[in-house]
Design a protein around this motif. Sequence first.
Motif, PDB file in Angstrom:
ATOM      1  N   LEU A  92      54.079  37.627  54.316  1.00 49.29           N
ATOM      2  CA  LEU A  92      53.615  38.986  54.496  1.00 49.29           C
ATOM      3  C   LEU A  92      52.501  39.334  55.415  1.00 49.29           C
ATOM      4  CD1 LEU A  92      53.872  39.945  50.591  1.00 49.29           C
ATOM      5  CD2 LEU A  92      55.699  40.073  52.396  1.00 49.29           C
ATOM      6  N   THR A  93      52.836  40.201  56.380  1.00 50.00           N
ATOM      7  CA  THR A  93      51.680  40.469  57.323  1.00 50.00           C
ATOM      8  C   THR A  93      51.358  41.867  56.924  1.00 50.00           C
ATOM      9  OG1 THR A  93      52.786  39.494  59.121  1.00 50.00           O
ATOM     10  CG2 THR A  93      51.164  40.715  59.841  1.00 50.00           C
ATOM     11  N   LEU A  94      49.866  41.964  56.636  1.00 54.97           N
ATOM     12  CA  LEU A  94      49.340  43.154  56.193  1.00 54.97           C
ATOM     13  C   LEU A  94      48.510  43.835  57.296  1.00 54.97           C
ATOM     14  CD1 LEU A  94      47.906  41.852  52.953  1.00 54.97           C
ATOM     15  CD2 LEU A  94      50.012  42.501  53.280  1.00 54.97           C
ATOM     16  N   SER A  95      48.251  45.093  57.085  1.00 50.71           N
ATOM     17  CA  SER A  95      47.563  45.902  58.408  1.00 50.71           C
ATOM     18  C   SER A  95      46.303  45.390  58.289  1.00 50.71           C
ATOM     19  CB  SER A  95      47.633  47.325  57.898  1.00 50.71           C
ATOM     20  OG  SER A  95      47.183  47.609  56.848  1.00 50.71           O
ATOM     21  N   HIS A  96      45.460  45.012  57.185  1.00 49.38           N
ATOM     22  CA  HIS A  96      44.222  44.538  57.156  1.00 49.38           C
ATOM     23  C   HIS A  96      43.788  44.208  55.790  1.00 49.38           C
ATOM     24  CE1 HIS A  96      44.124  48.901  55.994  1.00 49.38           C
ATOM     25  NE2 HIS A  96      42.931  48.786  55.254  1.00 49.38           N
ATOM     26  N   TRP A  97      42.692  43.523  55.426  1.00 53.49           N
ATOM     27  CA  TRP A  97      42.400  43.262  53.970  1.00 53.49           C
ATOM     28  C   TRP A  97      41.424  44.344  53.491  1.00 53.49           C
ATOM     29  CZ3 TRP A  97      45.090  39.285  52.543  1.00 53.49           C
ATOM     30  CH2 TRP A  97      45.305  38.223  53.417  1.00 53.49           C
ATOM     31  N   TRP A  98      41.549  44.223  52.121  1.00 49.75           N
ATOM     32  CA  TRP A  98      41.000  45.088  51.222  1.00 49.75           C
ATOM     33  C   TRP A  98      39.231  44.613  51.427  1.00 49.75           C
ATOM     34  CZ3 TRP A  98      45.281  42.799  49.974  1.00 49.75           C
ATOM     35  CH2 TRP A  98      45.244  41.514  49.343  1.00 49.75           C
ATOM     36  N   PRO A  99      38.330  45.156  50.915  1.00 53.10           N
ATOM     37  CA  PRO A  99      36.718  45.082  51.009  1.00 53.10           C
ATOM     38  C   PRO A  99      36.353  43.621  50.617  1.00 53.10           C
ATOM     39  CG  PRO A  99      36.902  47.282  50.096  1.00 53.10           C
ATOM     40  CD  PRO A  99      38.348  46.521  50.119  1.00 53.10           C
ATOM     41  N   GLU A 100      37.150  42.810  49.652  1.00 54.49           N
ATOM     42  CA  GLU A 100      36.633  41.781  49.309  1.00 54.49           C
ATOM     43  C   GLU A 100      37.841  40.842  48.649  1.00 54.49           C
ATOM     44  OE1 GLU A 100      34.416  38.569  49.421  1.00 54.49           O
ATOM     45  OE2 GLU A 100      33.093  40.194  48.967  1.00 54.49           O
ATOM     46  N   GLN A 161      55.726  49.864  53.116  1.00 55.04           N
ATOM     47  CA  GLN A 161      55.077  50.130  51.998  1.00 55.04           C
ATOM     48  C   GLN A 161      53.546  50.007  51.884  1.00 55.04           C
ATOM     49  OE1 GLN A 161      57.868  47.637  49.786  1.00 55.04           O
ATOM     50  NE2 GLN A 161      57.973  49.379  48.288  1.00 55.04           N
ATOM     51  N   THR A 162      52.715  50.546  50.936  1.00 53.68           N
ATOM     52  CA  THR A 162      51.424  50.364  50.574  1.00 53.68           C
ATOM     53  C   THR A 162      51.061  49.729  49.661  1.00 53.68           C
ATOM     54  OG1 THR A 162      50.964  52.659  49.703  1.00 53.68           O
ATOM     55  CG2 THR A 162      50.743  52.521  52.030  1.00 53.68           C
ATOM     56  N   LEU A 163      50.090  48.975  49.612  1.00 51.57           N
ATOM     57  CA  LEU A 163      49.469  47.886  48.585  1.00 51.57           C
ATOM     58  C   LEU A 163      48.587  48.606  47.630  1.00 51.57           C
ATOM     59  CD1 LEU A 163      50.452  46.029  50.975  1.00 51.57           C
ATOM     60  CD2 LEU A 163      48.816  44.465  50.218  1.00 51.57           C
ATOM     61  N   ALA A 164      48.790  48.464  46.373  1.00 48.10           N
ATOM     62  CA  ALA A 164      47.702  48.988  45.510  1.00 48.10           C
ATOM     63  C   ALA A 164      47.057  47.641  44.807  1.00 48.10           C
ATOM     64  CB  ALA A 164      48.441  49.443  43.882  1.00 48.10           C
ATOM     65  N   VAL A 165      45.869  47.504  45.195  1.00 47.78           N
ATOM     66  CA  VAL A 165      45.041  46.193  44.810  1.00 47.78           C
ATOM     67  C   VAL A 165      44.228  46.469  43.581  1.00 47.78           C
ATOM     68  CG1 VAL A 165      43.526  44.480  45.749  1.00 47.78           C
ATOM     69  CG2 VAL A 165      44.827  45.505  47.328  1.00 47.78           C
ATOM     70  N   THR A 166      44.444  45.498  42.581  1.00 45.89           N
ATOM     71  CA  THR A 166      43.366  45.422  41.411  1.00 45.89           C
ATOM     72  C   THR A 166      42.744  44.492  41.525  1.00 45.89           C
ATOM     73  OG1 THR A 166      45.195  46.315  39.965  1.00 45.89           O
ATOM     74  CG2 THR A 166      43.061  45.533  38.979  1.00 45.89           C
ATOM     75  N   PRO A 167      40.972  44.654  42.106  1.00 51.16           N
ATOM     76  CA  PRO A 167      40.261  43.426  42.013  1.00 51.16           C
ATOM     77  C   PRO A 167      40.313  42.512  41.150  1.00 51.16           C
ATOM     78  CG  PRO A 167      39.420  45.533  42.690  1.00 51.16           C
ATOM     79  CD  PRO A 167      40.346  45.873  41.754  1.00 51.16           C
ATOM     80  N   GLY A 168      39.988  41.172  41.328  1.00 52.96           N
ATOM     81  CA  GLY A 168      40.104  40.287  40.195  1.00 52.96           C
ATOM     82  C   GLY A 168      38.380  40.328  39.760  1.00 52.96           C
TER      83      GLY A 168
END
Length: 225
Positions: A92-100, A161-168
Amino acid sequence: MTETAVTLLSINAAEPQALRIGTRLTRTGHFKQACSGEVLIGAGGIAGDFIADLKHHGGPDQAVYLYSQVDIDWWSEQLQRPLEPGFFGENLTLSHWWPELRIGDRVRIGELLLEITAPRIPCSTLAARVGDSRFAKAFVKAERCGAYARVLNEGVVCVGQTLAVTPGDTAFPSINEVFRYCHGKGLNPNFLRRLLDAPLAEKMRAEMQQKLRRAEQQTQPLPGL
């Protein structure tokens, strides 16, 4: 400033292809090509995606490898040639990473639910793909390793599609902290315990458990002291 949503830019899989590593000719699944349309990602990743080295890659805890277009663009500048999505062997190639980016982060794309489990450790196959036997050192120095994930819930995904991220849990190490530790010297029992509390990939967990045992043995007082 509002953060831009992380978007799925490419879904990539590979058929076996020959690759020369030094004097050895082998088969690899590193030459990923973009998949078209909707793609089902199950517990084992993308059906038909060839994985040659099952000792170090693949398996339920490393079913999907994620990388970002930002990192690909950075490497394109460093290597002075255009690089396509999938070049680093990512599914999976993502546009960018989330903050952490952290062990234990959960990523939802439609019905697909992933959990980040480990950094990608560079190998001779990656170096051969780039065409530079010294590339693994550059990859370590850059700390742009991407991340493996396990599939908690399978689902069909498609580009755009967009990603929904739940931080660990913030007690869990970031991907770069783990990557840095794997290539550092010495043993850090406190970091290892913190890492082993996280939902780490089992292949890396076994290695880190061994390191923790060695670290604890080194800190035990000698008999009679």
